[in-house]
Design a protein around this motif. Structure first.
Motif, short mmCIF file in Angstrom:
data_model
loop_
_atom_site.label_atom_id
_atom_site.label_comp_id
_atom_site.label_asym_id
_atom_site.label_seq_id
_atom_site.Cartn_x
_atom_site.Cartn_y
_atom_site.Cartn_z
N ALA A 154 35.97 -24.34 -6.06
CA ALA A 154 34.70 -24.75 -6.68
C ALA A 154 33.66 -25.14 -5.65
CB ALA A 154 34.95 -25.92 -7.64
N SER A 155 34.13 -25.53 -4.43
CA SER A 155 33.20 -25.96 -3.40
C SER A 155 32.88 -24.89 -2.38
CB SER A 155 33.80 -27.19 -2.67
OG SER A 155 34.07 -28.24 -3.58
N LEU A 156 33.52 -23.74 -2.51
CA LEU A 156 33.30 -22.68 -1.54
C LEU A 156 32.00 -21.95 -1.80
CD1 LEU A 156 36.90 -21.11 -1.38
CD2 LEU A 156 35.93 -22.90 0.07
N GLY A 157 31.49 -21.34 -0.75
CA GLY A 157 30.32 -20.50 -0.91
C GLY A 157 30.69 -19.27 -1.73
N ALA A 158 29.66 -18.62 -2.28
CA ALA A 158 29.92 -17.48 -3.14
C ALA A 158 30.68 -16.38 -2.42
CB ALA A 158 28.60 -16.93 -3.68
N GLY A 159 30.30 -16.08 -1.17
CA GLY A 159 30.97 -15.03 -0.42
C GLY A 159 32.42 -15.36 -0.14
N CYS A 160 32.68 -16.63 0.26
CA CYS A 160 34.05 -17.04 0.57
C CYS A 160 34.89 -17.07 -0.70
CB CYS A 160 34.03 -18.42 1.22
SG CYS A 160 35.68 -19.04 1.65
#
Length: 261
Positions: free
Chosen positions: A70-76
């Motif tokens: 939930a806290s990751l960037g969209a790409g990751c």
């Protein structure tokens, strides 16, 4: 000094991620080379931010990224999701096959009317046979002593000797089909009407009698059968007589009184 330490920490975490992705951890669904490259490219800052304390080079590194999805960037997040083991393909549903097996009907029992061999025409029923045994017990030794019991010959013997049977026995035999033979015999005895004669031999007719024949019920027969015969000399009447088998009944009746005796 502090900045240098921070950079060293970040570099150490990044190297740990790279080491984790390059060692092909023993996962239930090991990431492909393309997936590892995607995580290296997309998750550098996310790994440092959320998983710098996780030991590198194991499944825990990937699990850490997954826990922090939930806290990751969209790409990751997209790269990590791509590594997740796809849902197991649903097993082929065996139910339809089982249903087909169950649905396959067992050999359909034939209706009783088909399964049972049809009785021969005129064959007495069990009830009728029992009635004959009961009613004809004293009659049978008298009229059919030499005929084996329990067969068609026994019933035929009783039928042939109806006149000698007691009323009760005669009635039981008739109910079993003995009366069916009488109509058949009667029909055979009734002779079919005799076939019409092919030729009627006529005595010599007078001109007045010939004229009577031609103007009577034979007029239609003259036109249909003897239309090509030239009139005169008794030729038309002779034509009718020689074609008697093809004449109408009314015309034959007209010619009958003139037949030669």
């Amino acid at each position: 000094m502090i900045n240098a330490l921070t950079r060293a920490t970040k570099l150490s975490a990044w190297l740990a991620l790279a080491a984790f992705m390059s060692t092909a951890p023993a996962l239930s669904q090991a990431p492909t080379q393309a997936q590892r490259d995607a995580i290296k490219s997309q998750c550098r800052s996310d790994y440092i931010a959320h998983c710098s304390s996780v030991p590198p080079g194991g499944e825990a590194s990937l699990q850490c990224l997954q826990k922090n999805m939930a806290s990751l960037g969209a790409g990751c997040a997209s790269a990590v999701k791509a590594v997740e083991a796809p849902a197991a393909a649903p097993k082929a549903d065996s139910a339809p096959a089982a249903a087909k097996t169950e649905a396959a009907p067992a050999a359909t029992a034939k209706p009783a009317t088909e399964a049972a061999a049809p009785k021969a025409a005129g064959t007495p029923s069990n009830t009728q046979i029992s009635a004959i045994r009961s009613a004809c017990r004293s009659d049978y030794p008298k009229v059919c002593a030499g005929v084996p019991t329990g067969g068609a010959a026994a019933l035929q013997c009783l039928e042939k000797n109806k006149g000698k049977l007691s009323p009760a026995c005669e009635k039981a035999v008739a109910a079993a089909g003995g009366g069916a033979a009488a109509p058949a015999a009667g029909a055979a005895a009734t002779a079919a009407p005799a076939a019409a004669p092919a030729v009627i031999a006529l005595r010599p007719l007078r001109p007045r009698e010939e004229l009577f024949v031609l103007r009577s019920a034979c007029g239609a027969d003259v036109r249909s059968i003897c239309g090509g015969v030239q009139p005169g000399g008794g030729r038309i009447v002779h034509c009718l007589a020689t074609n008697a088998g093809s004449l109408s009944p009314a015309c034959r009746d007209v010619l009958a009184p003139f037949a030669a005796r």
